[in-house]
Design a protein around this motif. Structure first.
Motif, mmCIF file in Angstrom:
data_model
loop_
_atom_site.group_PDB
_atom_site.id
_atom_site.type_symbol
_atom_site.label_atom_id
_atom_site.label_comp_id
_atom_site.label_asym_id
_atom_site.label_seq_id
_atom_site.Cartn_x
_atom_site.Cartn_y
_atom_site.Cartn_z
ATOM 1 N N TYR A 189 0.937 -1.185 -0.037
ATOM 2 C CA TYR A 189 -0.079 0.117 -0.130
ATOM 3 C C TYR A 189 0.822 1.247 -0.083
ATOM 4 O O TYR A 189 0.647 2.219 -0.698
ATOM 5 N N PHE A 190 1.988 1.291 0.800
ATOM 6 C CA PHE A 190 2.747 2.563 0.934
ATOM 7 C C PHE A 190 3.552 2.772 -0.150
ATOM 8 O O PHE A 190 4.112 3.784 -0.292
ATOM 9 N N ILE A 191 4.095 1.660 -0.746
ATOM 10 C CA ILE A 191 4.977 1.627 -2.280
ATOM 11 C C ILE A 191 3.968 2.389 -3.172
ATOM 12 O O ILE A 191 4.471 3.410 -3.848
ATOM 13 N N GLY A 192 2.617 2.017 -3.080
ATOM 14 C CA GLY A 192 1.824 2.702 -4.077
ATOM 15 C C GLY A 192 1.373 4.172 -3.509
ATOM 16 O O GLY A 192 1.524 5.305 -4.345
ATOM 17 N N PHE A 193 1.510 4.551 -2.365
ATOM 18 C CA PHE A 193 1.405 5.677 -1.729
ATOM 19 C C PHE A 193 2.302 6.757 -2.124
ATOM 20 O O PHE A 193 2.286 7.845 -2.343
ATOM 21 N N ARG A 194 3.507 6.164 -1.968
ATOM 22 C CA ARG A 194 4.699 6.960 -2.335
ATOM 23 C C ARG A 194 4.802 7.337 -3.853
ATOM 24 O O ARG A 194 5.176 8.379 -4.072
ATOM 25 N N LYS A 195 4.286 6.330 -4.675
ATOM 26 C CA LYS A 195 4.330 6.700 -6.195
ATOM 27 C C LYS A 195 3.632 7.829 -6.420
ATOM 28 O O LYS A 195 3.719 8.684 -7.213
ATOM 29 N N ARG A 196 2.134 7.884 -5.670
ATOM 30 C CA ARG A 196 1.241 8.815 -5.801
ATOM 31 C C ARG A 196 1.840 10.007 -5.396
ATOM 32 O O ARG A 196 1.538 11.118 -6.237
ATOM 33 N N LYS A 197 2.230 10.044 -4.141
ATOM 34 C CA LYS A 197 3.092 11.501 -3.852
ATOM 35 C C LYS A 197 4.019 11.953 -4.782
ATOM 36 O O LYS A 197 4.324 13.039 -4.744
ATOM 37 N N TYR A 198 4.822 11.127 -5.130
ATOM 38 C CA TYR A 198 6.109 11.281 -6.127
ATOM 39 C C TYR A 198 5.262 11.932 -7.318
ATOM 40 O O TYR A 198 5.759 12.878 -7.826
ATOM 41 N N GLU A 199 3.985 11.400 -7.720
ATOM 42 C CA GLU A 199 3.717 12.001 -9.035
ATOM 43 C C GLU A 199 2.995 13.302 -8.812
ATOM 44 O O GLU A 199 3.190 14.165 -9.498
ATOM 45 N N GLU A 200 2.453 13.515 -7.541
ATOM 46 C CA GLU A 200 2.187 14.801 -7.130
ATOM 47 C C GLU A 200 2.934 15.909 -7.175
ATOM 48 O O GLU A 200 2.840 17.149 -7.835
ATOM 49 N N ILE A 201 4.031 15.784 -6.318
ATOM 50 C CA ILE A 201 5.285 16.857 -6.490
ATOM 51 C C ILE A 201 5.780 16.912 -7.549
ATOM 52 O O ILE A 201 6.355 18.108 -8.023
ATOM 53 N N SER A 202 6.018 15.811 -8.523
ATOM 54 C CA SER A 202 6.424 16.151 -9.963
ATOM 55 C C SER A 202 5.474 17.050 -10.647
ATOM 56 O O SER A 202 6.106 17.752 -11.528
ATOM 57 N N GLN A 203 4.127 16.769 -10.738
ATOM 58 C CA GLN A 203 3.119 17.710 -11.373
ATOM 59 C C GLN A 203 3.268 18.955 -10.882
ATOM 60 O O GLN A 203 3.464 20.028 -11.734
ATOM 61 N N ILE A 204 3.512 19.276 -9.587
ATOM 62 C CA ILE A 204 3.640 20.608 -9.085
ATOM 63 C C ILE A 204 4.960 21.344 -9.621
ATOM 64 O O ILE A 204 5.094 22.349 -9.922
ATOM 65 N N LYS A 205 6.236 20.621 -9.569
ATOM 66 C CA LYS A 205 7.302 21.054 -10.231
ATOM 67 C C LYS A 205 7.173 21.327 -11.719
ATOM 68 O O LYS A 205 7.767 22.338 -11.892
ATOM 69 N N LYS A 206 6.310 20.388 -12.360
ATOM 70 C CA LYS A 206 6.401 20.541 -13.924
ATOM 71 C C LYS A 206 5.664 21.948 -14.167
ATOM 72 O O LYS A 206 6.013 22.621 -15.057
ATOM 73 N N PHE A 207 4.372 22.194 -13.281
ATOM 74 C CA PHE A 207 3.917 23.592 -13.643
ATOM 75 C C PHE A 207 4.746 24.791 -13.212
ATOM 76 O O PHE A 207 5.118 25.897 -13.728
ATOM 77 N N ALA A 208 5.492 24.767 -11.865
ATOM 78 C CA ALA A 208 6.128 25.761 -11.492
ATOM 79 C C ALA A 208 7.382 26.025 -12.200
ATOM 80 O O ALA A 208 7.869 27.138 -12.384
ATOM 81 N N LEU A 209 7.794 24.846 -12.826
ATOM 82 C CA LEU A 209 9.222 25.250 -13.708
ATOM 83 C C LEU A 209 8.927 25.047 -15.004
ATOM 84 O O LEU A 209 9.909 24.498 -15.925
ATOM 85 N N HIS A 210 7.911 25.146 -15.590
ATOM 86 C CA HIS A 210 7.165 24.874 -16.823
ATOM 87 C C HIS A 210 8.297 25.542 -17.979
ATOM 88 O O HIS A 210 8.702 24.865 -18.804
#
Length: 512
Positions: A359-380
């Protein structure tokens, strides 16, 4: 010779012969003697000697443990010595240069457990006869040198492609030879001895990571301590205070090193440093990039530990090995009821731990995707320029064609420099330490290129105006028959810049 071949294989003997020849030749040349005179004092300096003693002591303990466990014996002595010379010494240099946080050590283990390691092990298992092996080394060295020279200039690109083809053909021959031997004599590689030879470097690396980590920690602390100011007594207090603040956390020590202007540079006394460290702690706690994945990592490591504990308990409770002598590996436990209870409890704990781990491996992946999307918009904008520049990179920058250079490099360099400045100031807390450091290096290389070019506002230049400006600077620069200082500096800076662009592509590949 037969006795020597019983200990070393043909490739090792050939390598030893050429190394001895190279050392003898170098001792009779002025450049060789100068090299040894400059390098040996550094290699055998007091700090390095202390490290050698610490490493050899720890290393000896790991080998003794492997011997006690029945894994290591004298037949592996040669492989162990080769590991020290060929793996640990380069690792020593790499650690000093690159070890800044846990990512370095994770990547180190991944690289040594990669599938390519198995392939290389198989390919290097069978050797040619001694004469062929002795001839291979100078030929390979000559071809390697020629390839490096050919890779430097665009006019040699056809010759370089021919060499690439030659290397491919040689690689195919080696692979065919290896797999032929694997089919004809599988018993030579599919045995316990070969398995031990394969596992030995991996075990030695993992078991000696504490020493490597300690080296990285010591090196980073030394860079921090050298900036400490104040009276001698206060400097000692400041150093102790810094150590209590960061401890053995390499990531935290690296953060200190990268932010000395916030801490030691402003502190002349221990009391002043305490105040600055409190502020610095608050700053570290606000860094989203470093803290965003802390909770998933904590959960995952916790349940991995739980799985290990449960498995160990189940094995101990269902074997003839008892609890009394557990530490000495010579114990007996015969309380059947206790075994059953412990087995049921730990089996339940194992099942729960595995479920939560998944479960928490999946949780980490979801959190990683969230922060990646945030960085993608911030550093677009910055990521867009990096991606575009990566597509425009050439093996040989067109320094002799200012028009192409302007379109393919110069315009984008100014845009990337501007976006780097903005990203570092605005999104400092959004980036992890290693991401921030990567962008700072990119900022440095773009600034260096802009300084070499000598234009502050590139937008005021058209292509034609830049061509005129470039040719004027080229004409005015110092030059000899082969090298123009201006174009040489441009080419050198662009190569560093290009390497950093590729590194940024690798670092931010999820966001780009």
């Amino acid at each position: 010779m037969d006795a020597l071949q019983n200990v070393f294989n043909n490739r090792e003997i050939a390598l030893g012969c050429w190394v001895i020849i190279a050392i003898i030749i170098s001792l009779f040349t002025k450049a060789g003697r100068s090299f040894f005179e400059s390098v040996l004092p550094i290699v055998f300096s007091r700090k390095f000697v202390v490290f050698y003693i610490v490493f050899l002591s720890f290393f000896s303990l790991t080998v003794l443990y492997l011997n006690h466990a029945g894994f290591w014996d004298l037949s592996l002595l040669k492989n162990t010595l080769f590991w020290i010379i060929l793996i640990f010494i380069p690792l020593f240099v790499k650690t000093i240069e690159n070890a800044k946080d846990g990512r370095f050590f994770v990547k180190l283990i991944k690289d040594n457990l990669a599938f390519i390691v198995i392939i290389e092990f198989v390919l290097n298992f069978w050797k040619f006869n001694l004469v062929v092996e002795i001839l291979i080394f100078p030929i390979a060295l000559l071809l390697g040198g020629v390839y490096v020279v050919a890779s430097r200039e665009e006019k040699n690109v056809i010759f370089k492609k021919n060499l690439d083809g030659l290397f491919v053909i040689f690689g195919i021959v080696v692979i065919i030879f290896t797999f032929y031997n694997l089919i004809q004599r599988p018993e030579e590689i599919l045995n316990i001895k070969t398995l031990k030879v394969f596992l030995l470097p991996i075990l030695l690396l993992v078991m000696n990571l504490p020493v490597v980590y300690g080296l990285a920690l010591y090196n980073t602390y030394e860079q921090v301590f050298v900036r400490v100011k104040g009276e001698p007594k206060e400097r000692q207090k400041i150093k102790r205070l810094l150590f209590r603040f960061a401890g053995i956390n390499l990531t935290k020590v690296t953060s200190l090193k990268n932010n000395l202007v916030r801490t030691t540079d402003l502190s002349r006394t221990a009391e002043e440093l305490k105040l600055h460290l409190r502020e610095f702690e608050k700053y570290l706690n606000t860094r989203i990039g470093d803290n965003y994945m802390k909770r998933p990592r904590f959960y995952i490591l916790s349940f991995i530990l739980m799985i290990i504990i449960c498995l160990s308990g189940i094995i101990a409770s269902n074997s003839t090995v008892g609890l009394k002598d557990l530490v000495t590996f010579n114990f007996v436990l015969d309380i059947e009821k206790m075994k059953q209870i412990v087995t049921y409890v730990l089996s339940t704990g194992l099942a729960i731990s595995i479920c939560f781990l998944i479960y928490f491996i999946g949780f980490r992946k979801r959190k990683y995707e969230e922060i990646s999307q945030i960085k993608k918009f911030a550093l677009h904008d910055l990521l867009l320029f990096i991606k575009y520049q990566n597509r425009m990179l050439r093996d040989f920058p067109p320094v002799e064609d200012p028009q192409k250079l302007f379109v393919q490099y110069i315009l984008i360099i100014y845009d990337i420099n501007r976006e780097c400045d903005k990203a570092i100031v605005t999104y400092d807390n959004l980036l992890t330490n290693w991401e921030l450091e990567t962008l700072k290096r990119l900022q440095t290389y773009t600034a260096l290129l802009i300084s070499t070019i000598g234009i502050d506002d590139i937008e005021s230049y058209s292509v034609e105006e830049f061509v005129i400006f470039f040719n004027d600077k080229k004409t005015a620069a110092i030059q000899n028959e082969k090298i123009n200082i201006f174009t040489s500096d441009i080419e050198r800076d662009i190569k560093k810049y290009s390497e950093q662009i590729k590194l940024c592509m690798e670092m931010f590949k999820v966001s780009i």
